[in-house]
Design a protein around this motif. Structure first.
Motif, short mmCIF file in Angstrom:
data_model
loop_
_atom_site.label_atom_id
_atom_site.label_comp_id
_atom_site.label_asym_id
_atom_site.label_seq_id
_atom_site.Cartn_x
_atom_site.Cartn_y
_atom_site.Cartn_z
N ALA A 110 -11.83 52.29 -4.05
CA ALA A 110 -13.00 51.62 -3.51
C ALA A 110 -14.22 52.52 -3.49
O ALA A 110 -15.35 52.04 -3.62
CB ALA A 110 -12.70 51.11 -2.09
N ASP A 111 -14.02 53.80 -3.31
CA ASP A 111 -15.15 54.73 -3.20
C ASP A 111 -15.81 54.98 -4.55
O ASP A 111 -16.94 55.44 -4.59
CB ASP A 111 -14.68 56.07 -2.61
N ASP A 112 -15.11 54.69 -5.64
CA ASP A 112 -15.62 55.09 -6.95
C ASP A 112 -15.90 53.92 -7.89
O ASP A 112 -16.71 54.06 -8.81
CB ASP A 112 -14.60 56.02 -7.64
N THR A 113 -15.24 52.77 -7.70
CA THR A 113 -15.36 51.67 -8.63
C THR A 113 -15.92 50.44 -7.93
O THR A 113 -15.47 50.07 -6.84
CB THR A 113 -13.99 51.34 -9.25
N PHE A 114 -16.89 49.81 -8.60
CA PHE A 114 -17.56 48.65 -8.03
C PHE A 114 -17.59 47.54 -9.06
O PHE A 114 -17.09 47.71 -10.18
CB PHE A 114 -18.97 49.05 -7.58
N THR A 115 -18.16 46.39 -8.72
CA THR A 115 -18.14 45.27 -9.64
C THR A 115 -19.47 44.53 -9.62
O THR A 115 -20.44 44.96 -8.98
CB THR A 115 -16.98 44.31 -9.31
N ILE A 116 -19.53 43.41 -10.34
CA ILE A 116 -20.76 42.63 -10.43
C ILE A 116 -21.20 42.17 -9.05
O ILE A 116 -20.40 41.64 -8.28
CB ILE A 116 -20.56 41.42 -11.35
N GLY A 117 -22.46 42.38 -8.72
CA GLY A 117 -22.99 41.97 -7.42
C GLY A 117 -22.99 43.07 -6.38
O GLY A 117 -23.63 42.92 -5.34
N ASP A 118 -22.31 44.18 -6.65
CA ASP A 118 -22.26 45.28 -5.68
C ASP A 118 -23.55 46.10 -5.72
O ASP A 118 -24.14 46.30 -6.78
CB ASP A 118 -21.08 46.21 -5.97
N THR A 119 -23.94 46.57 -4.55
CA THR A 119 -25.07 47.50 -4.41
C THR A 119 -24.54 48.83 -3.93
O THR A 119 -23.83 48.90 -2.93
CB THR A 119 -26.11 46.97 -3.41
N VAL A 120 -24.86 49.90 -4.65
CA VAL A 120 -24.40 51.24 -4.31
C VAL A 120 -25.60 52.07 -3.89
O VAL A 120 -26.63 52.08 -4.57
CB VAL A 120 -23.69 51.91 -5.51
N GLU A 121 -25.47 52.76 -2.76
CA GLU A 121 -26.61 53.52 -2.24
C GLU A 121 -26.23 54.99 -2.06
O GLU A 121 -25.13 55.31 -1.63
CB GLU A 121 -27.07 52.96 -0.89
N VAL A 127 -28.61 51.13 -6.31
CA VAL A 127 -28.42 50.61 -7.66
C VAL A 127 -27.51 49.39 -7.57
O VAL A 127 -26.40 49.48 -7.01
CB VAL A 127 -27.79 51.67 -8.59
N THR A 128 -27.98 48.25 -8.09
CA THR A 128 -27.21 47.00 -8.04
C THR A 128 -26.97 46.48 -9.46
O THR A 128 -27.90 46.40 -10.26
CB THR A 128 -27.98 45.92 -7.25
N LEU A 129 -25.70 46.15 -9.76
CA LEU A 129 -25.40 45.41 -10.98
C LEU A 129 -25.53 43.94 -10.62
O LEU A 129 -24.61 43.32 -10.09
CB LEU A 129 -24.00 45.74 -11.50
N SER A 130 -26.69 43.36 -10.89
CA SER A 130 -26.99 42.00 -10.42
C SER A 130 -26.23 40.93 -11.19
O SER A 130 -25.81 39.93 -10.61
CB SER A 130 -28.50 41.73 -10.52
N ASP A 156 -30.75 46.40 -10.90
CA ASP A 156 -31.91 46.50 -10.01
C ASP A 156 -31.87 47.86 -9.33
O ASP A 156 -30.85 48.24 -8.75
CB ASP A 156 -31.88 45.39 -8.94
N ILE A 157 -32.97 48.60 -9.43
CA ILE A 157 -33.08 49.92 -8.81
C ILE A 157 -34.07 49.82 -7.66
O ILE A 157 -35.22 49.41 -7.85
CB ILE A 157 -33.58 50.99 -9.81
N MET A 210 -37.27 48.60 -9.64
CA MET A 210 -37.25 48.31 -11.07
C MET A 210 -36.12 47.34 -11.35
O MET A 210 -35.04 47.44 -10.77
CB MET A 210 -37.04 49.60 -11.89
N ASN A 211 -36.40 46.38 -12.24
CA ASN A 211 -35.39 45.42 -12.66
C ASN A 211 -35.36 45.42 -14.18
O ASN A 211 -36.40 45.32 -14.83
CB ASN A 211 -35.72 44.02 -12.13
N GLY A 212 -34.18 45.55 -14.77
CA GLY A 212 -34.11 45.61 -16.23
C GLY A 212 -32.71 45.33 -16.73
O GLY A 212 -31.77 45.11 -15.96
N VAL A 213 -32.57 45.34 -18.06
CA VAL A 213 -31.31 44.97 -18.69
C VAL A 213 -30.86 46.06 -19.67
O VAL A 213 -31.68 46.76 -20.26
CB VAL A 213 -31.45 43.61 -19.43
#
Length: 255
Positions: A110-121, A127-130, A156-157, A210-213
């Motif tokens: 859980a501390d290292d791996t995230f998924t779509i929709g998660d926001t990491v701070e 940083v969010t994979l929107s 999204d940054i 910032m928002n980008g692809v």
């Protein structure tokens, strides 16, 4: 006024014998007389190390939000796989054992791996994979290779730190599809689903966003995708977003 004279002798700290004032080692017990300053230097160094470890040793990127879709999916899966009344008794032990194993695995990753929709701070920067979106291109000029889709990852940054930051789609990210490394696909940025978005490259001022692809090409039958983010503003910290094909927005390819 008589000039003050320095004593010619001193008392050994260990054997209490009278020895010359400038003696560093007692001629009687052979023990070094200096070392008081060294002791305090060592103590001060140890204290500084402890304080540094306490204040920064546990800092790392952490998840601060997750997608509702993930929660709904988990709930739906739990309802679908729930045992019937007739065999509930025989599967209880197995279910508890499986849940315990999954809980242990989740806690480790859980501390290292995230998924779509998660926001990491970390350090005031989020940083969010929107979203992750599959595309066939425009069907004419902007198309992926045979047997492949464009995959666009929208990030999204959010820079809530006190300093300006920079991010690079080439230097800050590393992608793998079914464990095979991938390079960015420049053609994919022109697909209709992404042509209104900028690449996730450039500077973000303090207090701004910032928002980008980022675009790649992936096999149509791919199973899992992961992308690691190691931006300069997070030092050596790395976070990985990982997801399966069925979690990706496939509405554009199903039309």
């Amino acid at each position: 006024m008589a000039e003050e004279t320095k004593p010619k002798t001193k008392i050994c700290k260990y054997c209490k014998s009278e020895i010359p004032a400038d003696a560093k080692i007692c001629p009687h017990c052979r023990k070094r007389q200096s070392g008081g300053k060294l002791k305090w230097i060592i103590i001060a160094f140890v204290v500084i190390c402890i304080i540094a470890a306490a204040s920064g040793g546990g800092d790392k990127p952490e998840k601060v939000a997750s997608s509702t879709a993930e929660t709904d999916s988990s709930a739906s899966e739990a309802m679908t796989t729930a045992p019937s009344t007739s065999d509930a008794a025989s599967t209880t032990a197995q279910t508890e054992s499986t849940a315990e194993a999954e809980s242990t695995t989740d806690a480790e990753s859980a501390d290292d791996t995230f998924t779509i929709g998660d926001t990491v701070e970390y350090d005031g920067i989020q940083v969010t994979l929107s979203a992750a979106i599959l595309s066939n291109g425009d069907g004419q000029f902007i198309t992926p290779d045979d047997g492949k889709y464009f995959l666009g990852l929208i990030f999204d940054i959010n820079n809530q730190s006190s300093s300006d930051i920079s991010i690079s789609s080439i230097m800050s990210f590393e992608a793998y599809c079914d464990d095979y490394s991938l390079n960015l696909d420049l053609t994919g940025y022109q697909a209709p689903e992404f042509d209104e978005l900028s690449q996730i490259d450039g500077s973000v001022a303090a207090g701004k966003r910032m928002n980008g692809v980022i675009c790649y090409q992936v096999p149509k039958d791919f199973s899992t995708f992961e992308i690691s983010c190691t931006p300069d503003f997070w030092g050596n910290n790395k976070v990985t977003f990982k997801f399966n094909k069925d979690e990706v927005d496939s509405s554009a390819i199903s039309q």
